[in-house]
Structure formats: structure tokens, C-alpha cells
Design a protein around this motif. Structure first.
Motif, mmCIF file in Angstrom:
data_model
loop_
_atom_site.group_PDB
_atom_site.id
_atom_site.type_symbol
_atom_site.label_atom_id
_atom_site.label_comp_id
_atom_site.label_asym_id
_atom_site.label_seq_id
_atom_site.Cartn_x
_atom_site.Cartn_y
_atom_site.Cartn_z
ATOM 1 N N GLN A 6 0.821 -1.223 0.000
ATOM 2 C CA GLN A 6 0.000 0.000 0.000
ATOM 3 C C GLN A 6 0.853 1.271 0.000
ATOM 4 O O GLN A 6 0.336 2.357 -0.270
ATOM 5 N N GLN A 7 2.160 1.136 0.292
ATOM 6 C CA GLN A 7 3.034 2.311 0.215
ATOM 7 C C GLN A 7 3.010 2.899 -1.189
ATOM 8 O O GLN A 7 3.323 4.061 -1.403
ATOM 9 N N ARG A 8 2.650 2.075 -2.164
ATOM 10 C CA ARG A 8 2.632 2.564 -3.550
ATOM 11 C C ARG A 8 1.396 3.397 -3.869
ATOM 12 O O ARG A 8 1.297 3.974 -4.939
ATOM 13 N N LEU A 9 0.438 3.406 -2.966
ATOM 14 C CA LEU A 9 -0.759 4.208 -3.199
ATOM 15 C C LEU A 9 -0.410 5.692 -3.141
ATOM 16 O O LEU A 9 0.577 6.089 -2.513
ATOM 17 N N SER A 10 -1.250 6.502 -3.764
ATOM 18 C CA SER A 10 -1.051 7.955 -3.692
ATOM 19 C C SER A 10 -1.313 8.417 -2.255
ATOM 20 O O SER A 10 -1.968 7.712 -1.480
ATOM 21 N N GLN A 11 -0.858 9.629 -1.941
ATOM 22 C CA GLN A 11 -1.132 10.191 -0.609
ATOM 23 C C GLN A 11 -2.635 10.262 -0.388
ATOM 24 O O GLN A 11 -3.128 10.065 0.718
ATOM 25 N N ARG A 12 -3.359 10.555 -1.472
ATOM 26 C CA ARG A 12 -4.820 10.664 -1.370
ATOM 27 C C ARG A 12 -5.417 9.356 -0.885
ATOM 28 O O ARG A 12 -6.193 9.312 0.056
ATOM 29 N N ALA A 13 -5.062 8.281 -1.568
ATOM 30 C CA ALA A 13 -5.641 6.982 -1.206
ATOM 31 C C ALA A 13 -5.167 6.548 0.179
ATOM 32 O O ALA A 13 -5.941 5.997 0.964
ATOM 33 N N LYS A 14 -3.906 6.849 0.467
ATOM 34 C CA LYS A 14 -3.372 6.466 1.791
ATOM 35 C C LYS A 14 -4.165 7.158 2.904
ATOM 36 O O LYS A 14 -4.443 6.565 3.938
ATOM 37 N N ALA A 15 -4.513 8.416 2.657
ATOM 38 C CA ALA A 15 -5.242 9.168 3.686
ATOM 39 C C ALA A 15 -6.589 8.529 3.991
ATOM 40 O O ALA A 15 -7.129 8.688 5.083
ATOM 41 N N LEU A 16 -7.132 7.812 3.033
ATOM 42 C CA LEU A 16 -8.443 7.186 3.259
ATOM 43 C C LEU A 16 -8.343 5.879 4.038
ATOM 44 O O LEU A 16 -9.301 5.472 4.682
ATOM 45 N N LEU A 17 -7.174 5.234 3.946
ATOM 46 C CA LEU A 17 -7.067 3.888 4.521
ATOM 47 C C LEU A 17 -7.442 3.868 5.999
ATOM 48 O O LEU A 17 -8.075 2.932 6.465
ATOM 49 N N ASN A 18 -7.041 4.917 6.724
ATOM 50 C CA ASN A 18 -7.327 4.945 8.165
ATOM 51 C C ASN A 18 -8.226 6.108 8.547
ATOM 52 O O ASN A 18 -8.224 6.563 9.688
ATOM 53 N N HIS A 19 -8.984 6.581 7.573
ATOM 54 C CA HIS A 19 -9.862 7.727 7.844
ATOM 55 C C HIS A 19 -11.072 7.261 8.652
ATOM 56 O O HIS A 19 -11.669 6.232 8.318
ATOM 57 N N PRO A 20 -11.454 8.015 9.695
ATOM 58 C CA PRO A 20 -12.597 7.558 10.516
ATOM 59 C C PRO A 20 -13.892 7.481 9.717
ATOM 60 O O PRO A 20 -14.834 6.804 10.130
ATOM 61 N N GLN A 21 -13.957 8.212 8.587
ATOM 62 C CA GLN A 21 -15.156 8.144 7.766
ATOM 63 C C GLN A 21 -14.910 7.380 6.465
ATOM 64 O O GLN A 21 -15.700 7.469 5.525
ATOM 65 N N GLY A 22 -13.787 6.651 6.423
ATOM 66 C CA GLY A 22 -13.523 5.784 5.272
ATOM 67 C C GLY A 22 -14.343 4.506 5.427
ATOM 68 O O GLY A 22 -14.421 3.948 6.533
ATOM 69 N N MET A 23 -14.939 4.059 4.343
ATOM 70 C CA MET A 23 -15.809 2.883 4.434
ATOM 71 C C MET A 23 -15.043 1.692 5.016
ATOM 72 O O MET A 23 -13.930 1.394 4.602
ATOM 73 N N GLY A 24 -15.651 1.048 5.976
ATOM 74 C CA GLY A 24 -14.976 -0.072 6.646
ATOM 75 C C GLY A 24 -14.339 0.354 7.958
ATOM 76 O O GLY A 24 -14.105 -0.473 8.834
ATOM 77 N N ASN A 25 -14.048 1.665 8.096
ATOM 78 C CA ASN A 25 -13.441 2.155 9.340
ATOM 79 C C ASN A 25 -14.484 2.687 10.310
ATOM 80 O O ASN A 25 -14.182 2.909 11.473
ATOM 81 N N TYR A 26 -15.670 2.964 9.805
ATOM 82 C CA TYR A 26 -16.744 3.377 10.715
ATOM 83 C C TYR A 26 -17.719 2.209 10.849
ATOM 84 O O TYR A 26 -17.767 1.317 10.009
ATOM 85 N N PHE A 27 -18.504 2.267 11.923
ATOM 86 C CA PHE A 27 -19.356 1.127 12.276
ATOM 87 C C PHE A 27 -20.680 1.195 11.523
ATOM 88 O O PHE A 27 -21.251 2.268 11.360
ATOM 89 N N THR A 28 -21.141 0.059 11.043
ATOM 90 C CA THR A 28 -22.466 -0.015 10.416
ATOM 91 C C THR A 28 -23.066 -1.374 10.746
ATOM 92 O O THR A 28 -22.414 -2.233 11.348
ATOM 93 N N PHE A 29 -24.283 -1.585 10.263
ATOM 94 C CA PHE A 29 -24.913 -2.899 10.432
ATOM 95 C C PHE A 29 -24.068 -3.988 9.764
ATOM 96 O O PHE A 29 -24.193 -5.155 10.107
ATOM 97 N N LYS A 30 -23.210 -3.585 8.830
ATOM 98 C CA LYS A 30 -22.394 -4.611 8.155
ATOM 99 C C LYS A 30 -21.380 -5.225 9.130
ATOM 100 O O LYS A 30 -21.133 -6.438 9.099
ATOM 101 N N ALA A 31 -20.828 -4.364 9.994
ATOM 102 C CA ALA A 31 -19.922 -4.905 11.015
ATOM 103 C C ALA A 31 -20.714 -5.833 11.929
ATOM 104 O O ALA A 31 -20.206 -6.864 12.410
#
Ligand SMILES: Cc1ncc(COP(=O)(O)O)c(C=O)c1O
Length: 455
Positions: A6-31
Motif C-alpha cells: 500500500q506504500q505505492r498508493l497515492s497520498q490521497r488513497a493512503k489518507a483514506l485507509l485509516n480515515h474515521p469516515q472511510g468505508m470499513g473504518n466506521y461502524f455499520t450494520f455490516k460490522a
């Protein structure tokens, strides 16, 4: 938590990986599906974004569950012809542009107002941000707010300046607070009206004041009105900012966005609209062309054209939504520890505050799914009361959804109080590794400790 690849990702994409509002990082009925050991194939077959499994009710993401008017389906089928699929369609047919300008934005198409087709209102968010935001620009948004207003701006290099929605400001953007938030770096004010998640609407005076502040400081106003089709409160009035354009109050610095997902129950069409002064839309048009091209599918455009002219559909679906809200408000009023901070005026989303229960919104979310209701707690929508809020979509056409919610809510709260879901919710946020997740974990920690002591 970035893998070597993932180091090869752009800064933009990297910023999403651990973003609290990035899909998968916030809680939903899916979790909650995983926590309860349920089957994804049964509950969300094919990876759709709402629960469609038999016996389950969806009050989660903001699809309008009433679905499309028959007039739109007929138009969609009639337009699904060889000649409509064999060409690149325009961004929007002229008749659709006219209808959208008049009917949605309340301003005539002309030398100073243009409409462009986009892939849903979400496309409008993306192209607005991409076309206006540079590195270091500041964007004023509400907290809580729609999931994507924050991460989408941040991947454009912008910095979010959040204004908390609370009782004091009536869960609306206050011009005074907007003015106070402005710095030399401010570039844009996001005016989501009706506001997702509270369903509140801005007054005319507030809109004029915000437009004036933006004019004074050379800012863009992004007016997302996609939830304005259903007037839940018969006394409320929602006003598109574009419609306030006069020589004395020019709105040429306003970008307006709407779509077909909320008002007309057709999120799958991916048809939406972005409008504003042609000089500005030209920039967005070129941006769009380079990224996804300018075309919007013909069947979707014909369906949109039919739907927006179907007044009977809007009347009937508004009645359903009002009925649902009345039922929901009764449920909330009779459930100890839960409140609805403000009654919604438009659309079909509302927030409930579960802070009086002593357990987190995330744990209650798991309990609700255990009783067949899918919801989304507040951490995907902002930092404010992120462990207390649950957002509800109350558009389901079947009143059984609200009956089920009435039965499920007290059971979910009591299961959460027993601590059944505490460890699993804690583990979810430990894995997500976000600061926001830490706030929620801190709320659960004392109860987890007590439970461990008991064993
Ligand atoms: C405020 C807001 N904007 C945009 C969207 C996305 O809408 P669309 O499906 O038209 O892209 C949503 C969906 O929930 C929303 O609530």
C-alpha cells in the motif's frame, strides 16, 4: 496500518485507509453481520448497501425504500433501446436540463445558469470538490454531516473546519458560526439543506446571510439539496439557494447539486445534477470529462424526466414518510434513555441520541440487527456524539419495519447493557485504529473492565 504494497498508493488513497469516515473504518450494520455470525449472502446478497434478507428491515444507508414511480420504470424500459445504448449520450438532454433547473433549483437555464448531469448527487460532490479545492484550502462543513463531505474534501488536499450542530443552533448552520469559522484559507461552505442527518432546513434569512458572507469573502457555496423532495413537516419550507438569485442577491458563487436517489427512489440510476454559473460549470465539465467523461445513460435520463413530473408519486410517498415518522416518534418517546434531538422537516433521515441508555450507539446497532433492523451509528457522520447518535432512514413503505423497530429497540438496549456486544465493538475499533474509534473504545472500557472483574 499501511501494508508495504500500500506504500505505492497515492497520498490521497493512503489518507483514506485509516480515515474515521472511510468505508470499513466506521461502524455499520455490516460490522454487526460479522459480530452476530450472520450470513452476508442472505442479508446483503451481491454486496448491496441495504439489508434485503427476508424478515429484515433496512433503516441504514439513505436509499429511498419506497422505490421509483411506475411512470419512471415505464420510461426507463421504453428508453432501453438499441439506438439509445449505441451512442454516447449527452451529459443531460435539453428537456431534462430545463426541468431540473426549474423544478429542482428554482432558476431558469440561461446565460448565467447551467445544469450538468453527474453520477448521482455524489458525483456532484466529487466534481465540486475537484473543481474548486486546492491543497490547503479550508472547507466549512457541519458535524455531524453526510459521510463523504469530509473525506472527499480531504483527498483534494483541503482541510475541514467543522461546525457542530447542536440544540443551540437548532441543528442548522448558523451564519454567525459560519462567519466566525472563516479564515484567509477558507474556500468553500457546504450547505447541505435539508441536512443529512437531522432533516432540518435552513431559513431564507440564513441562506441569504450565508450567501452574503461567501460573496464578501470570495467563497464558493456548495448547496446540496438532494433530500428536499419530501416535506415531512407540512409547515416547513425548503428553499434552493439558486432560487434566491436576484440582481441584489446574485447567487453566481453557488454550486447546486441534487439527484434521483432520495426523492424518487432510484439510486441505481446514478443520475444526478450539478448546476451553477456556466463559467464555473465549464471547469467542472472539463474536470468530469477527463475523469469519467460527460455522459449520463439515456434510460436513466428518461426515467428521471418522468419521475420529476409525477406529482402523484411525490404526494403518496410523502404521506408514507409522514406516517412512518409519526410511528417512530412514538417509539422514541416511549423508550427510556433515547431521544430524538430534533424532529425532521424534510426527507427521511433523522438522528436519535441513545446517550441516556449508558451504552454506545454501536453496541445498540448490533442488538438491533440481532432483532432484524439495520441501522448506522454516528461515527461515520462525524466526531460529535459519535458514540451516542444513531441515524435512521424512515422511508420503508411497510409499517411492519417500524413495528419491528419498536420491538427491537428496547431488546437491543438491554442486550447492550448486559455487555453482549462490548468486546466485539471494541475489537472493531481496535482494528480500525482511528482516533474516533478510540473515543468509542474509551466509552466501552469501564464496562469491559467491570465485566472482566466479575468473571
Ligand atoms: C446529502 C447527500 N448527498 C449525496 C448523496 C448521494 O446521493 P446519490 O445517490 O444521488 O449519489 C447522499 C446519499 O445519502 C446524501 O445524503
Amino acid at each position: 496500518m499501511i501494508t508495504p504494497l500500500q506504500q505505492r498508493l497515492s497520498q490521497r488513497a493512503k489518507a483514506l485507509l485509516n480515515h474515521p469516515q472511510g468505508m470499513g473504518n466506521y461502524f455499520t450494520f455490516k460490522a454487526a453481520i460479522d459480530i452476530l455470525g450472520l450470513s452476508w449472502d442472505k442479508l446483503v446478497p451481491g454486496g448491496v448497501y441495504n439489508i434485503t434478507g427476508p424478515g429484515y428491515y433496512d433503516m441504514g444507508y439513505m436509499a429511498n425504500h419506497i422505490g421509483p414511480p411506475k411512470s419512471a420504470l415505464d420510461a426507463f424500459i421504453a428508453a432501453s433501446r438499441h439506438e439509445n445504448l449505441v451512442v454516447y449520450p449527452p451529459d443531460c438532454m435539453p428537456e431534462l436540463k430545463h426541468l431540473v433547473a426549474d423544478h429542482k433549483f428554482g432558476r431558469k437555464l440561461g446565460a448565467d445558469f447551467e445544469v450538468m448531469g453527474v453520477e448521482g448527487a455524489q458525483g456532484g460532490i466529487g466534481y465540486t470538490y475537484l473543481s474548486f479545492l486546492d491543497q490547503g484550502d479550508e472547507v466549512i462543513v457541519t458535524d455531524p454531516g453526510y459521510f463523504h463531505f469530509v473525506p472527499a474534501a480531504e483527498i483534494c488536499g483541503a482541510r475541514i473546519v467543522a461546525i457542530e450542530l447542536n440544540e443551540a443552533n437548532g441543528y442548522r448552520l448558523s451564519p454567525k458560526e459560519v462567519e466566525a469559522a472563516i479564515t484567509p484559507k477558507t474556500k468553500m461552505i457546504v450547505v447541505c439543506d435539508p441536512i443529512n442527518p437531522f432533516g432540518t432546513v435552513q431559513t431564507k434569512e440564513e441562506l441569504l446571510a450565508i450567501a452574503e458572507i461567501a460573496r464578501k469573502h470570495d467563497l464558493i457555496v456548495f448547496n446540496n439539496i438532494t433530500h428536499n423532495t419530501h416535506r415531512t413537516n407540512p409547515k416547513a419550507v425548503q428553499i434552493p439557494m439558486a432560487s434566491l438569485h436576484t440582481p441584489a442577491t446574485p447567487m453566481d458563487h453557488v454550486i447546486s447539486v441534487s439527484g434521483m436517489s432520495k426523492g424518487y427512489g432510484m439510486p441505481a440510476l446514478r443520475v444526478g445534477f450539478m448546476a451553477g454559473h456556466p463559467d464555473l460549470i465549464r471547469g467542472a465539465f472539463l474536470t468530469k470529462m477527463e475523469i469519467t467523461k460527460i455522459h449520463i445513460n439515456y434510460p436513466g435520463q428518461y426515467a428521471a424526466l418522468a419521475a420529476m413530473q409525477d406529482k402523484e408519486y411525490v404526494k403518496r410517498s410523502t404521506e408514507t414518510i409522514r406516517r412512518n415518522l409519526a410511528h417512530l416518534e412514538e417509539t422514541i418517546a416511549s423508550t427510556p434513555g433515547v431521544t430524538m434531538p430534533i424532529s425532521p422537516d424534510y426527507g427521511f433521515c433523522t438522528m436519535i441520541d441513545v446517550s441516556g441508555t449508558g451504552v454506545t450507539a454501536q453496541e445498540i446497532t448490533v442488538g438491533l440487527l440481532n432483532h432484524k433492523v439495520a441501522v448506522i451509528p454516528g461515527d461515520g457522520l462525524g466526531q460529535v456524539k459519535c458514540a451516542d447518535y444513531i441515524r435512521l432512514n424512515y422511508s420503508h413503505p411497510d409499517i411492519a419495519c417500524f413495528e419491528q423497530f419498536r420491538k427491537a429497540l428496547p431488546k437491543a438496549i438491554s442486550e447492550a447493557k448486559e455487555g453482549r456486544y462490548a468486546a466485539a465493538v471494541d475489537a472493531f475499533f481496535a482494528k480500525a485504529g482511528t482516533e474516533r474509534g478510540r473515543i468509542i473504545r474509551n466509552r466501552i472500557a469501564p464496562r469491559l473492565k467491570k465485566m472482566a472483574e466479575k468473571v
